[in-house]
Design a protein around this motif. Sequence first.
Motif, PDB file in Angstrom:
ATOM      1  N   ARG A  18       0.834  -1.178   0.000  1.00  0.00           N
ATOM      2  CA  ARG A  18       0.000   0.000   0.000  1.00  0.00           C
ATOM      3  C   ARG A  18       0.879   1.242   0.000  1.00  0.00           C
ATOM      4  O   ARG A  18       1.875   1.331   0.696  1.00  0.00           O
ATOM      5  CB  ARG A  18      -0.905   0.009   1.241  1.00  0.00           C
ATOM      6  CG  ARG A  18      -1.966  -1.095   1.215  1.00  0.00           C
ATOM      7  CD  ARG A  18      -2.741  -1.110   2.514  1.00  0.00           C
ATOM      8  NE  ARG A  18      -3.782  -2.135   2.471  1.00  0.00           N
ATOM      9  CZ  ARG A  18      -4.500  -2.497   3.510  1.00  0.00           C
ATOM     10  NH1 ARG A  18      -4.301  -1.920   4.666  1.00  0.00           N
ATOM     11  NH2 ARG A  18      -5.425  -3.427   3.401  1.00  0.00           N
ATOM     12  N   THR A  22       0.267   4.658   7.402  1.00  0.00           N
ATOM     13  CA  THR A  22      -0.502   5.238   8.488  1.00  0.00           C
ATOM     14  C   THR A  22       0.406   5.561   9.667  1.00  0.00           C
ATOM     15  O   THR A  22       1.180   4.722  10.116  1.00  0.00           O
ATOM     16  CB  THR A  22      -1.609   4.266   8.944  1.00  0.00           C
ATOM     17  OG1 THR A  22      -2.500   4.038   7.857  1.00  0.00           O
ATOM     18  CG2 THR A  22      -2.382   4.838  10.122  1.00  0.00           C
ATOM     19  N   GLN A  53      -6.488  12.094   5.468  1.00  0.00           N
ATOM     20  CA  GLN A  53      -7.537  11.229   6.012  1.00  0.00           C
ATOM     21  C   GLN A  53      -7.161  10.834   7.434  1.00  0.00           C
ATOM     22  O   GLN A  53      -6.068  10.311   7.675  1.00  0.00           O
ATOM     23  CB  GLN A  53      -7.718   9.990   5.136  1.00  0.00           C
ATOM     24  CG  GLN A  53      -8.297  10.309   3.766  1.00  0.00           C
ATOM     25  CD  GLN A  53      -8.456   9.058   2.925  1.00  0.00           C
ATOM     26  OE1 GLN A  53      -7.477   8.397   2.571  1.00  0.00           O
ATOM     27  NE2 GLN A  53      -9.686   8.723   2.596  1.00  0.00           N
ATOM     28  N   HIS A  89     -14.374  -2.324  10.074  1.00  0.00           N
ATOM     29  CA  HIS A  89     -14.909  -1.313   9.167  1.00  0.00           C
ATOM     30  C   HIS A  89     -16.365  -0.978   9.488  1.00  0.00           C
ATOM     31  O   HIS A  89     -16.810   0.145   9.226  1.00  0.00           O
ATOM     32  CB  HIS A  89     -14.777  -1.780   7.720  1.00  0.00           C
ATOM     33  CG  HIS A  89     -13.358  -1.885   7.256  1.00  0.00           C
ATOM     34  ND1 HIS A  89     -12.543  -0.785   7.094  1.00  0.00           N
ATOM     35  CD2 HIS A  89     -12.591  -2.965   6.934  1.00  0.00           C
ATOM     36  CE1 HIS A  89     -11.345  -1.166   6.686  1.00  0.00           C
ATOM     37  NE2 HIS A  89     -11.345  -2.480   6.582  1.00  0.00           N
ATOM     38  N   LEU A 129      -6.649  -1.463   9.025  1.00  0.00           N
ATOM     39  CA  LEU A 129      -6.710  -0.005   8.913  1.00  0.00           C
ATOM     40  C   LEU A 129      -5.429   0.582   8.359  1.00  0.00           C
ATOM     41  O   LEU A 129      -5.401   1.718   7.895  1.00  0.00           O
ATOM     42  CB  LEU A 129      -6.991   0.615  10.288  1.00  0.00           C
ATOM     43  CG  LEU A 129      -8.304   0.229  10.964  1.00  0.00           C
ATOM     44  CD1 LEU A 129      -8.411   0.900  12.323  1.00  0.00           C
ATOM     45  CD2 LEU A 129      -9.491   0.595  10.084  1.00  0.00           C
ATOM     46  N   THR A 132      -5.154   2.756   5.069  1.00  0.00           N
ATOM     47  CA  THR A 132      -6.461   3.276   4.663  1.00  0.00           C
ATOM     48  C   THR A 132      -6.639   4.737   5.051  1.00  0.00           C
ATOM     49  O   THR A 132      -7.493   5.432   4.498  1.00  0.00           O
ATOM     50  CB  THR A 132      -7.608   2.460   5.287  1.00  0.00           C
ATOM     51  OG1 THR A 132      -7.584   2.607   6.715  1.00  0.00           O
ATOM     52  CG2 THR A 132      -7.480   0.984   4.935  1.00  0.00           C
TER      53      THR A 132
END
Length: 294
Positions: A18, A22, A53, A89, A129, A132
Motif C-alpha cells: 500500500r 498510516t 484522512q 470497518h 486499517l 487506509t
Amino acid sequence: MSDQAQSLRNLLQGLPERDKQTKVITVTSGKGGVGKSNFTLNFALALQTKGYQVLIFDADIGMANIDVLMGVSSKYNLYHLLKREKSIHEIIHTGPYGLQFIAGGSGFNDLLSLSQEEIDYFASQVELLNGTVDYIIFDTGAGLSKETLKFIVAAQETIVVTTPEPTSITDAYAIIKMVHSMEYEVDYRLIINRVTDWKEGQHTSDKIRLVAKKFMDLDIPTLGYVLDDPNVSKSVKRQIPFSIAYPGSSASKNIQEIADRFLLGEKGARRVNPDSSQSGGMKGFLNKMKSWIT
C-alpha cells in the motif's frame, strides 16, 4: 527497552504494497479537564480539511465522548468488534468533513481480559486499517493508567495537552517522567491549552521543557498554544466542534496554526521505511499489552 519501543511504534506497519503509510499519534494529559478530547477532535478536523484522512480511536476508558462532542450517534463501538458482532470497518463512523472515528464505549475494558485467540482476531482487524488513512489518533484517558501507557509507548508520536494551571503542569510533567522511568523512548510534543496570551503559553511550556531537559535530558518541542476562548464551551453545549461552529474564533485559528506546524514538521521528518519481515507488529503489541496487564 529502546528496541521494544521501536517495535511498538511500528504497530500499524507491515503492508508495503500500500502506498499510504498510516502514522499513529496518541493524545494524552496528566489530568482531566484540560480540553484534551476537544483538542483531539478539532486537530483531527484541521488535518482532514487540509486533505489528509484521519481516524480518531476513542480510547478514553469510561469517559469516551468524541461522538458526543460531534453530536454524532455511534451505534457500534469496540465492544461489538471484540464480540465479533461487527468487523472493524463496520464500527467506523463518519463525522464532519468525512472525519472517521471509532467509539470506545465499554470495549476497552474488555481488552484487559482477551484470550490469545481474541487478541489474534483483534490484531488482524486493526491491521486492516493500515494504509487506509494517513493518521490514526488515539484519544486516551487522563493520567497514566495501564491502558494509556500502551498507547503512549506504541504511538510514533505522543501529544501531551496541559493548561497553565500549576496542577496541570505538574501532572503533565509527572506522566512524562513516569514513562521515562520505564526506559521507553517516546517522541513527545506539548500543547498548552486555555492560555490568556502567547506569553503565558510560552512560560508554561518553558517550565516543562526546562525541567524535562535538566532531569531527563529530554528535548520536548512545543507544538502550539490555544487561547482561552468562550466559544469553545459554547460549541460543547451545541455539540458542534468549535472549529466548525466558530471558524473565526481565536481557538479555531490556533488549531489551524498547530495543524500547519505539525504538517510542516512531518515534511521535514526523516521517513523510515518499515521492514515488512519484522515479526510481532500489531500482534506483538497486543501480546505485550496482555503481559503488562497480568
